[in-house]
Design a protein around this motif. Structure first.
Motif, PDB file in Angstrom:
ATOM      1  N   ALA A 153       0.809  -1.216   0.000  1.00  0.00           N
ATOM      2  CA  ALA A 153       0.000   0.000   0.000  1.00  0.00           C
ATOM      3  C   ALA A 153       0.845   1.270   0.000  1.00  0.00           C
ATOM      4  N   TYR A 154       2.042   1.216   0.588  1.00  0.00           N
ATOM      5  CA  TYR A 154       2.792   2.454   0.800  1.00  0.00           C
ATOM      6  C   TYR A 154       4.188   2.459   0.186  1.00  0.00           C
ATOM      7  N   SER A 155       4.566   1.397  -0.513  1.00  0.00           N
ATOM      8  CA  SER A 155       5.914   1.362  -1.088  1.00  0.00           C
ATOM      9  C   SER A 155       5.931   0.479  -2.327  1.00  0.00           C
ATOM     10  N   PRO A 156       6.932   0.627  -3.181  1.00  0.00           N
ATOM     11  CA  PRO A 156       7.071  -0.272  -4.326  1.00  0.00           C
ATOM     12  C   PRO A 156       7.277  -1.713  -3.868  1.00  0.00           C
ATOM     13  N   PRO A 157       7.018  -2.683  -4.743  1.00  0.00           N
ATOM     14  CA  PRO A 157       7.104  -4.104  -4.356  1.00  0.00           C
ATOM     15  C   PRO A 157       8.532  -4.602  -4.164  1.00  0.00           C
ATOM     16  N   ASP A 158       8.630  -5.766  -3.493  1.00  0.00           N
ATOM     17  CA  ASP A 158       9.916  -6.427  -3.224  1.00  0.00           C
ATOM     18  C   ASP A 158       9.910  -7.776  -3.944  1.00  0.00           C
ATOM     19  N   PHE A 159      10.334  -7.797  -5.202  1.00  0.00           N
ATOM     20  CA  PHE A 159      10.202  -8.997  -6.026  1.00  0.00           C
ATOM     21  C   PHE A 159      11.401  -9.948  -5.894  1.00  0.00           C
ATOM     22  N   TYR A 160      11.110 -11.239  -6.031  1.00  0.00           N
ATOM     23  CA  TYR A 160      12.145 -12.254  -6.221  1.00  0.00           C
ATOM     24  C   TYR A 160      11.603 -13.313  -7.174  1.00  0.00           C
ATOM     25  N   THR A 161      12.499 -14.065  -7.803  1.00  0.00           N
ATOM     26  CA  THR A 161      12.112 -15.082  -8.794  1.00  0.00           C
ATOM     27  C   THR A 161      12.508 -16.466  -8.306  1.00  0.00           C
ATOM     28  N   LYS A 162      11.590 -17.408  -8.454  1.00  0.00           N
ATOM     29  CA  LYS A 162      11.856 -18.812  -8.109  1.00  0.00           C
ATOM     30  C   LYS A 162      11.961 -19.621  -9.407  1.00  0.00           C
ATOM     31  N   ILE A 163      12.966 -20.471  -9.477  1.00  0.00           N
ATOM     32  CA  ILE A 163      13.217 -21.306 -10.655  1.00  0.00           C
ATOM     33  C   ILE A 163      13.118 -22.771 -10.238  1.00  0.00           C
ATOM     34  N   TYR A 164      12.273 -23.523 -10.917  1.00  0.00           N
ATOM     35  CA  TYR A 164      12.079 -24.939 -10.615  1.00  0.00           C
ATOM     36  C   TYR A 164      12.446 -25.785 -11.841  1.00  0.00           C
ATOM     37  N   ILE A 165      13.062 -26.927 -11.597  1.00  0.00           N
ATOM     38  CA  ILE A 165      13.154 -27.978 -12.608  1.00  0.00           C
ATOM     39  C   ILE A 165      12.220 -29.096 -12.151  1.00  0.00           C
ATOM     40  N   VAL A 166      11.286 -29.472 -13.016  1.00  0.00           N
ATOM     41  CA  VAL A 166      10.343 -30.561 -12.736  1.00  0.00           C
ATOM     42  C   VAL A 166      10.591 -31.653 -13.768  1.00  0.00           C
ATOM     43  N   GLY A 167      10.829 -32.859 -13.290  1.00  0.00           N
ATOM     44  CA  GLY A 167      11.114 -33.961 -14.208  1.00  0.00           C
ATOM     45  C   GLY A 167      11.454 -35.213 -13.443  1.00  0.00           C
ATOM     46  N   VAL A 204       7.377 -15.596 -10.155  1.00  0.00           N
ATOM     47  CA  VAL A 204       7.807 -14.379  -9.465  1.00  0.00           C
ATOM     48  C   VAL A 204       6.869 -14.127  -8.299  1.00  0.00           C
ATOM     49  N   ARG A 205       7.447 -13.828  -7.141  1.00  0.00           N
ATOM     50  CA  ARG A 205       6.688 -13.521  -5.930  1.00  0.00           C
ATOM     51  C   ARG A 205       7.130 -12.173  -5.377  1.00  0.00           C
ATOM     52  N   GLU A 206       6.239 -11.577  -4.611  1.00  0.00           N
ATOM     53  CA  GLU A 206       6.552 -10.318  -3.928  1.00  0.00           C
ATOM     54  C   GLU A 206       6.606 -10.585  -2.439  1.00  0.00           C
ATOM     55  N   TYR A 207       7.747 -10.318  -1.841  1.00  0.00           N
ATOM     56  CA  TYR A 207       7.965 -10.656  -0.439  1.00  0.00           C
ATOM     57  C   TYR A 207       7.078  -9.822   0.479  1.00  0.00           C
ATOM     58  N   ASP A 208       6.449 -10.527   1.429  1.00  0.00           N
ATOM     59  CA  ASP A 208       5.614  -9.860   2.433  1.00  0.00           C
ATOM     60  C   ASP A 208       6.037 -10.372   3.799  1.00  0.00           C
ATOM     61  N   MET A 209       6.466  -9.486   4.652  1.00  0.00           N
ATOM     62  CA  MET A 209       7.014  -9.884   5.951  1.00  0.00           C
ATOM     63  C   MET A 209       5.963 -10.481   6.873  1.00  0.00           C
ATOM     64  N   SER A 210       4.724  -9.980   6.813  1.00  0.00           N
ATOM     65  CA  SER A 210       3.703 -10.377   7.781  1.00  0.00           C
ATOM     66  C   SER A 210       2.669 -11.346   7.231  1.00  0.00           C
ATOM     67  N   GLU A 211       2.540 -11.462   5.894  1.00  0.00           N
ATOM     68  CA  GLU A 211       1.549 -12.337   5.287  1.00  0.00           C
ATOM     69  C   GLU A 211       2.197 -13.199   4.216  1.00  0.00           C
ATOM     70  N   LYS A 212       1.369 -14.011   3.548  1.00  0.00           N
ATOM     71  CA  LYS A 212       1.866 -14.853   2.465  1.00  0.00           C
ATOM     72  C   LYS A 212       2.364 -13.981   1.325  1.00  0.00           C
ATOM     73  N   ASP A 213       3.491 -14.385   0.727  1.00  0.00           N
ATOM     74  CA  ASP A 213       4.054 -13.614  -0.382  1.00  0.00           C
ATOM     75  C   ASP A 213       3.051 -13.531  -1.537  1.00  0.00           C
ATOM     76  N   ASP A 214       2.980 -12.358  -2.153  1.00  0.00           N
ATOM     77  CA  ASP A 214       2.023 -12.133  -3.244  1.00  0.00           C
ATOM     78  C   ASP A 214       2.522 -12.740  -4.544  1.00  0.00           C
ATOM     79  N   PHE A 215       1.583 -13.179  -5.365  1.00  0.00           N
ATOM     80  CA  PHE A 215       1.876 -13.765  -6.672  1.00  0.00           C
ATOM     81  C   PHE A 215       2.129 -12.659  -7.690  1.00  0.00           C
ATOM     82  N   GLY A 216       3.217 -12.809  -8.473  1.00  0.00           N
ATOM     83  CA  GLY A 216       3.553 -11.789  -9.458  1.00  0.00           C
ATOM     84  C   GLY A 216       3.668 -12.289 -10.879  1.00  0.00           C
ATOM     85  N   GLY A 217       3.340 -13.576 -11.108  1.00  0.00           N
ATOM     86  CA  GLY A 217       3.389 -14.110 -12.462  1.00  0.00           C
ATOM     87  C   GLY A 217       4.139 -15.427 -12.526  1.00  0.00           C
ATOM     88  N   GLN A 218       3.850 -16.217 -13.549  1.00  0.00           N
ATOM     89  CA  GLN A 218       4.487 -17.530 -13.702  1.00  0.00           C
ATOM     90  C   GLN A 218       4.488 -17.959 -15.148  1.00  0.00           C
TER      91      GLN A 218
END
Length: 296
Positions: free
Chosen positions: A190-204, A245-259
């Motif tokens: 609500a009060y600041s730009p997002p804090d993004f990080y990217t997760k990379i998975y290999i599934v196989g 891609v997720r957006e880090y949230d210290m107090s709640e579940k990290d927000d979804f930013g795309g996949q």
């Protein structure tokens, strides 16, 4: 039988092939024998049901639990069966919320028809989308040759066998952009730009399945990571690269930013612009990552 085929779990079992009551339909027994593959469910011991018939092709349907049992106790029998016959796998009846099971178990054993609940969404459905991005997204993906071959003593691929590393996939995550155009400025914080990080998975294959993630870039709508990861692959033909891609949230579940999810075998090497999708698999208009791929 060589193809994988994409299929919704709402499909019903085949109707009686001898029923030719449709107006104008040709009633040719020879023609029907040519195109009809009789469907059935296992009767008696599962090992017996997986034995290929000498001069005919069959289609066998197994629930996800039956497949898991067969994969544990008769894995090579399943692979051998699917070399000449069609195997259909469907969700267990207790999935009343339209959830799904892991499709890789079926694909690893050569099952051509992995019936899925397509009306929901989630990570397992993203894998289905990823698998069928291959071959131009036409809905047909050729099975890897290793699932069709037989050895000198008629041995077939064993999904449980420990394999050597065949390839190494290098993935570099440079930067991301587009969120400020597809999301409101208060969507993530609500009060600041997002804090993004990217997760990379290999599934196989079990030996290949892993995950990595970038560091968190704080307060930035256009994060720059410049991080590289290396993934050793024993079965690159069956590996999927899942990106989230997720957006880090210290107090709640990290927000979804795309996949997105991509078949490793069809990655174009070099620096690429990778579009991200929402939870339902729809492409976001502007959100994308700049990434680099190298398969050694």
């Amino acid at each position: 039988m060589n193809p994988y085929m994409l299929q919704s779990s709402s499909e019903q079992e085949d109707e009686d092939p001898s029923d030719c009551r449709t107006s104008g339909q040709l009633n040719s027994p020879g023609y029907k024998r040519l195109i009809t593959i009789h469907a059935g469910k296992p009767k008696g011991a599962l090992k017996d049901a997986l034995q290929p018939a000498a001069e005919k092709v069959r289609r066998l349907s197994l629930s996800e639990q039956e497949l898991e049992k067969a994969a544990t106790t008769n894995g090579t029998d399943v692979v051998r069966f699917t070399q000449k016959n069609i195997l259909r796998v469907y969700p267990k009846g207790t999935r009343i919320t339209s959830s799904n099971y892991k499709p890789m178990v079926g694909w690893m054993h050569g099952a051509q028809m992995i019936a899925f609940n397509m009306q929901g969404y989630g990570k397992l459905l993203w894998l289905m989308h990823g698998m069928f991005k291959a071959n131009g997204g036409c809905g047909y993906v050729k099975k890897p040759d290793l699932l069709m071959k037989k050895g000198i003593n008629s041995e077939v691929f064993d999904p449980k066998k420990k394999l050597l590393v065949q390839k190494r996939l290098k993935v570099k995550v440079y930067l991301g952009d587009g969120w400020r155009l597809d999301f409101s400025h208060t969507h993530f914080d609500a009060y600041s730009p997002p804090d993004f990080y990217t997760k990379i998975y290999i599934v196989g294959a079990a030996a290949d399945s892993t995950r990595k993630k970038t560091r968190i870039i704080e307060d930035n709508w256009s994060p720059v990571w410049n991080e590289e990861f290396t993934f050793p692959l024993t079965l690159p033909e069956l590996a999927l690269l899942r990106i989230e891609v997720r957006e880090y949230d210290m107090s709640e579940k990290d927000d979804f930013g795309g996949q997105t999810c991509l078949p490793v075998s069809e990655l174009r090497q070099g620096i690429r612009s990778v579009h991200l999708h929402d939870k339902k698999g729809e492409k976001l208009k502007n959100v994308k990552l700049l990434m680099g791929f190298e398969l050694l």
